[in-house]
Write an enzyme that holds these catalytic residues in place. Structure first.
Site, mmCIF file in Angstrom:
data_model
loop_
_atom_site.group_PDB
_atom_site.id
_atom_site.type_symbol
_atom_site.label_atom_id
_atom_site.label_comp_id
_atom_site.label_asym_id
_atom_site.label_seq_id
_atom_site.Cartn_x
_atom_site.Cartn_y
_atom_site.Cartn_z
ATOM 1 N N GLU A 23 40.080 52.726 42.087
ATOM 2 C CA GLU A 23 39.302 52.225 43.283
ATOM 3 C C GLU A 23 40.022 52.461 44.600
ATOM 4 O O GLU A 23 39.362 52.943 45.493
ATOM 5 C CB GLU A 23 39.286 50.538 43.265
ATOM 6 C CG GLU A 23 38.512 49.796 44.361
ATOM 7 C CD GLU A 23 39.260 48.655 44.379
ATOM 8 O OE1 GLU A 23 39.670 48.555 45.866
ATOM 9 O OE2 GLU A 23 39.132 47.890 43.771
ATOM 10 N N HIS A 24 41.382 52.362 44.549
ATOM 11 C CA HIS A 24 42.196 52.848 45.912
ATOM 12 C C HIS A 24 42.089 54.131 45.854
ATOM 13 O O HIS A 24 41.628 54.647 47.217
ATOM 14 C CB HIS A 24 43.685 52.448 45.642
ATOM 15 C CG HIS A 24 43.857 50.917 45.908
ATOM 16 N ND1 HIS A 24 45.082 50.518 46.629
ATOM 17 C CD2 HIS A 24 43.474 49.899 45.406
ATOM 18 C CE1 HIS A 24 45.059 49.251 46.926
ATOM 19 N NE2 HIS A 24 44.180 48.679 46.089
ATOM 20 N N HIS B 169 41.480 49.492 38.750
ATOM 21 C CA HIS B 169 41.784 49.183 40.308
ATOM 22 C C HIS B 169 42.659 50.259 40.905
ATOM 23 O O HIS B 169 42.313 50.532 42.240
ATOM 24 C CB HIS B 169 42.607 47.648 40.123
ATOM 25 C CG HIS B 169 43.245 47.454 41.570
ATOM 26 N ND1 HIS B 169 44.632 47.763 42.011
ATOM 27 C CD2 HIS B 169 42.625 46.912 42.596
ATOM 28 C CE1 HIS B 169 44.646 47.022 43.151
ATOM 29 N NE2 HIS B 169 43.549 46.811 43.902
ATOM 30 N N GLU C 172 50.858 45.441 46.332
ATOM 31 C CA GLU C 172 49.845 44.571 46.225
ATOM 32 C C GLU C 172 50.011 43.418 45.042
ATOM 33 O O GLU C 172 49.804 42.366 45.233
ATOM 34 C CB GLU C 172 48.465 45.359 45.862
ATOM 35 C CG GLU C 172 47.260 44.340 45.859
ATOM 36 C CD GLU C 172 45.907 45.149 45.755
ATOM 37 O OE1 GLU C 172 45.762 46.343 45.680
ATOM 38 O OE2 GLU C 172 44.833 44.438 45.570
#
Lengths: 433, 441
Positions: B71-72, B68, B148
């Site tokens: 992904e950022h 993840h 997040e």
């Protein structure tokens, strides 16, 4: 549940002049008007129905009545109890949605072409002949109370709810759509019947339709659905005086991350500077990673996962609002950056590059909105409740393109008020008071 | 327009396909990039998606959250694009873009005017291999993912509870690790780690291209060859992860959090997933979850506990068969205030026992089958949904044919097959039972 009608949503409604979407205004034999986009490629039709008024029609002694009433529409109608109603809609594979927000009640429907007539009868029963059986009332009341309970434990809900309460006081806007625990417990069946009679009326219905149906078929359908509703509804409430000064309100809540909800007065859709404000908001805190606030608060400093602002077009009290979350030790910095950006734009407006990028985005994204029957039907209904002309779509991009740096400087100076900005922080922020 | 952490959302949607299979074509480039084209010419719009067969369950031990995190970082600078320029160009063209990470995949997508497809491919191919990972961007973005986690997980008792439930259910498989990552490991993720993950997994032979909208398959192929064709295959081996041992014991989880408004009980079982050419059991379990929890007014659990007995605020069942490895079947019961969780658990046991005894209401079964047929029609209305469905299936080890067979498999399942699947889950599978409560004051 359902939040404010955001400009970002309402303004989805538009296409370039050579749109591939043709809107037809259909008036039924009984005099009910709908906007239709015909498309026969997939055999179903989507309806989006907005009744103007919503939870702001609730009298002070029966706040929450409209919300509870809306939740009961599919819980028993005509000779069906809730399970029979649900079994009937499942056997037709028809899907209905019933929502209430501050300014409207929204009813959505998806109906297969092959079962459409039966599905229309079923939806008519929900709108015209809901039974509001005592047992159903108690069941849905318990659900609403549980929503109120969970909202009371949700930092985002606490933040917005605190903001609205402080901004609007006793006006219906000051109370959450669901009402309060005490108020909901006190609602009677008569309150619910009154809310039904007052809210679902023919003089305030707006209908968007898209998909596999012709204008000839739609007319009688409209009369069947709405013909037996009362002609007029409860009068709409007056303007909501906005009573919040600038500053910070901290709501102590045990969580490692604070949630902030901020804003001040906004402007009406018919304001001459509305499009300038709309483009300005896009640059300041609108969608995407490119907004100034996203750039300054998230990208450059890592103070939040996301921050956004929006123009909220409440019918009786428009606002300019925003939200973000930050760890308790970072939130003070984030608020400082927010105020600085607010002041900077109020004073200096935007650059030519920012304006052009926002205009390119907004005008380019425009035709992409019109995909899918549900979305198109929703756009058509929103346009009507927002008093937008049927030709709005043809001029919207020109209106966006016509906005100049001077327009934005003018509206930013008028609208953005760093001293009037009120920030509600829910959490245990450090260095904020 | 924040990055999406995709968790079980897909699971709750009926997963089916456009009935018109002739809308869908596929091809594979010489470098192994697999492509699917879904045509829909109603609006001049295209959805361009690139999916990698790499997700949270493919992370090295000790580096949870890195899929993840990558992904950022994929939105940062490459050799030719500045940081953030990818999204700026998409926006400047009127489009929108985003990305999502799950256990089995990471996906990137843009929704743009159909004539901008080549540009999207050019940029997506660029960041598949040319990301730069500037040190300061890595550390700033690490704060963002920690924020997040704070926002999505640490602020939500039920998200924290789900994390514990999953970790208890999977004894050995990396599905036990949260997609966002464990905080103490997220804090240590650095440039070297994320670069290594990127180099290992981001290559054309580990990717699936889905293009949906107002395009012709030949045109997509030409553009794909031009932009993705030059990328070299990595020769990556098919995924093989630690498998679950037999579950021999029931387990219990009790999570307390003062922020819990409505305590509830949840029970999870390890369950088989859809396998290529072999989807009957997953189809039976899908129908079972619909029968038990699919409709709030007529499904077995809510009908009994919410409507008839008024002992629950919410009762349901969930199952998502689109998974590479063993998946989860779950039951939930949120009792009305005053009913303790021990009783709520007993209520679940009783309703399931009665269901196993009484079997399926034939009218309900017919309604659910008809709704599946209707879903095939409704689903055609949104090519984005179709694209997502194909992407999730193909990164979960299924084929285009499996996706297209799925509605027929569902339609052909008998009530007896559903009951057999129910008996296997409820009578023969050890479970994890979890309580989420607020502490006594």
């Amino acid at each position: 549940m359902f939040r404010a009608l955001l400009v970002a949503l309402a303004l989805l409604a538009a296409l370039p002049a050579r749109a591939q979407v043709d809107i037809e205004e259909v008036t039924s034999p009984g005099g009910i008007t709908a906007w239709l986009v015909e498309d026969h490629s997939v055999p179903f039709v989507a309806l989006d129905i907005l009744f103007e008024g919503g939870t702001s029609l609730d009298p002070e002694e029966a706040r929450g009545a409209t919300y509870l009433m809306t939740g009961l529409l599919e819980e028993g109608a005509a000779d069906m109890d809730n399970a029979e109603f649900a079994a009937r809609s499942e056997s037709l594979a028809a899907y209905f949605g019933f929502d209430a927000n501050r300014d409207s009640i929204n009813v959505t429907a998806r109906m297969l072409t092959e079962t459409r007539d039966e599905a229309v009868d079923l939806l008519r029963a929900a709108l015209v002949e809901p039974t509001f059986e005592p047992r159903a009332i108690e069941r849905v009341r318990a659900q609403v109370l549980s929503i109120i309970d969970s909202n009371a434990d949700d930092p985002g809900e606490i933040a917005s709810s605190t903001f609205y309460a402080r901004a609007f006081g006793n006006h219906p806007y000051g109370t959450d759509e669901e009402g309060t625990t005490e108020g909901v417990n006190a609602l009677t069946r008569d309150d619910i019947l009154a809310a039904h009679r007052g809210a679902l009326a023919r003089d305030r219905v707006h209908v968007g339709v898209a998909g596999d149906i012709t204008a000839e078929e739609l007319g009688p359908l409209l009369d069947r659905l709405f013909g037996d509703l009362p002609e007029t509804g409860t009068p709409l409430p007056g303007d909501a005086p906005y009573g919040l000064e600038g500053g910070v309100t901290v709501v102590d809540y045990p969580t490692p991350q604070s949630t902030a909800f901020f804003g001040h007065r906004g402007l009406e859709r018919d304001d001459p500077d509305f499009f300038a404000a709309y483009v300005m908001n896009q640059i300041l805190g609108g969608g995407g990673f490119r907004s100034r606030l996203m750039e300054e608060v998230r990208v450059n400093r890592g103070l939040t996962y996301g921050i956004s602002t929006f123009l909220v077009l409440f019918d009786h009290g428009p606002m300019m609002l925003g939200q973000f979350s930050s760890s308790n030790d970072l939130v003070a910095d984030a608020v400082e950056v927010l105020r600085a950006e607010w002041a900077d734009m109020a004073e200096n407006g935007v650059t030519a590059e920012e304006l052009e990028a926002a205009q390119t985005y907004l005008t380019g994204a425009y035709p992409l909105r019109f995909t899918g029957n549900d979305r198109i039907a929703g756009i058509l209904a929103s346009m009507q409740i927002g008093d937008m002309p049927i030709t709005y779509i043809n001029t919207r991009n020109e209106n966006v393109r016509a906005v100049t740096q001077e327009d934005i400087a003018r509206v930013a100076a008028r609208l953005l008020d760093p001293d009037g900005l009120h920030v509600v922080v829910v959490g245990q922020p450090e260095g904020v008071d | 327009m924040l990055r999406i952490l995709l968790t079980a959302c897909l699971a709750l949607l009926p997963v089916t396909q456009a009935s018109a299979a002739d809308n869908v074509t596929q091809f594979t480039l010489d470098n192994g990039l697999q492509a699917v084209v879904i045509e829909d010419h109603r609006a001049p719009v295209v959805v361009h998606m690139l999916w990698y067969r790499a997700g949270a369950a493919d992370e090295p031990p000790g580096q949870s959250g890195i899929a993840h995190f990558l992904e950022h970082l994929m939105f940062k600078a490459t050799e030719t694009l500045d940081s953030g320029e990818f999204s700026r160009i998409v926006e400047a063209n009127g489009g929108s873009d985003n990305a999502f990470t799950s256990w089995d995949y990471t996906g990137y997508f843009q929704r743009v005017a159909a004539d901008r497809l080549g540009l999207m491919m050019q940029m997506e191919a660029d960041r598949m291999r040319n990301l730069r990972f500037a040190e300061e961007e890595v550390s700033t973005e690490r704060s963002v993912i920690l924020e997040e986690r704070a926002q999505r997980t640490d602020s939500s008792p039920s998200a924290l509870f789900n994390e514990q439930m999953r970790a208890a259910l999977y004894l050995n498989h990396p599905y036990r690790v949260p997609i966002i990552g464990w905080r103490h490991e997220m804090e240590t993720l650095d440039r070297d780690a994320v670069l290594a993950f990127y180099n290992r997994h981001y290559a054309p032979d580990n990717a699936i291209l889905i293009v949906a909208g107002d395009v012709a398959p030949d045109e997509v192929r030409t553009l794909a060859e031009e932009h993705y064709g030059p990328l070299e295959a990595s020769g990556i081996a098919p995924r093989s992860r630690p498998a679950e041992p037999p579950h021999n014991a029931d387990r219990r989880v009790h999570f307390e959090d003062p922020r819990v408004p409505n305590p509830y009980v949840m029970r999870s079982y390890l369950a088989p997933e859809r396998d290529p050419g072999d989807q009957r059991q997953a189809a039976a379990l899908t129908l079972l979850s619909n029968i038990l929890g699919g409709s709030e007014a007529t499904a077995v659990l809510p009908r009994t506990l919410q409507v008839d007995e008024e002992r629950a605020l919410y009762a349901s069942a969930s199952y998502n068969g689109t998974n590479l490895d063993d998946t989860v079947f779950s039951l939930f019961n949120v009792p009305v205030p005053g009913v303790p969780l021990e009783e709520a658990e007993a209520d679940l046991d009783r309703v399931i026992a009665d269901f196993l005894e009484e079997g399926i209401d034939p009218e309900q079964f017919a309604r659910i089958k008809f709704q599946w047929q209707a879903e095939m029609i409704y689903m055609q209305d949104d090519v984005g949904d179709l694209a997502r469905m194909y992407g999730a299936a193909l990164t979960s080890g299924l084929t285009v044919e499996d996706v297209q067979d799925w509605p027929e498999v569902i339609a052909s399942i008998t009530a007896e097959e559903v009951m057999q699947a129910a008996r296997q889950i409820f009578n023969e599978t050890p479970s994890v039972t979890g309580y989420l409560t607020a502490p006594d004051l």
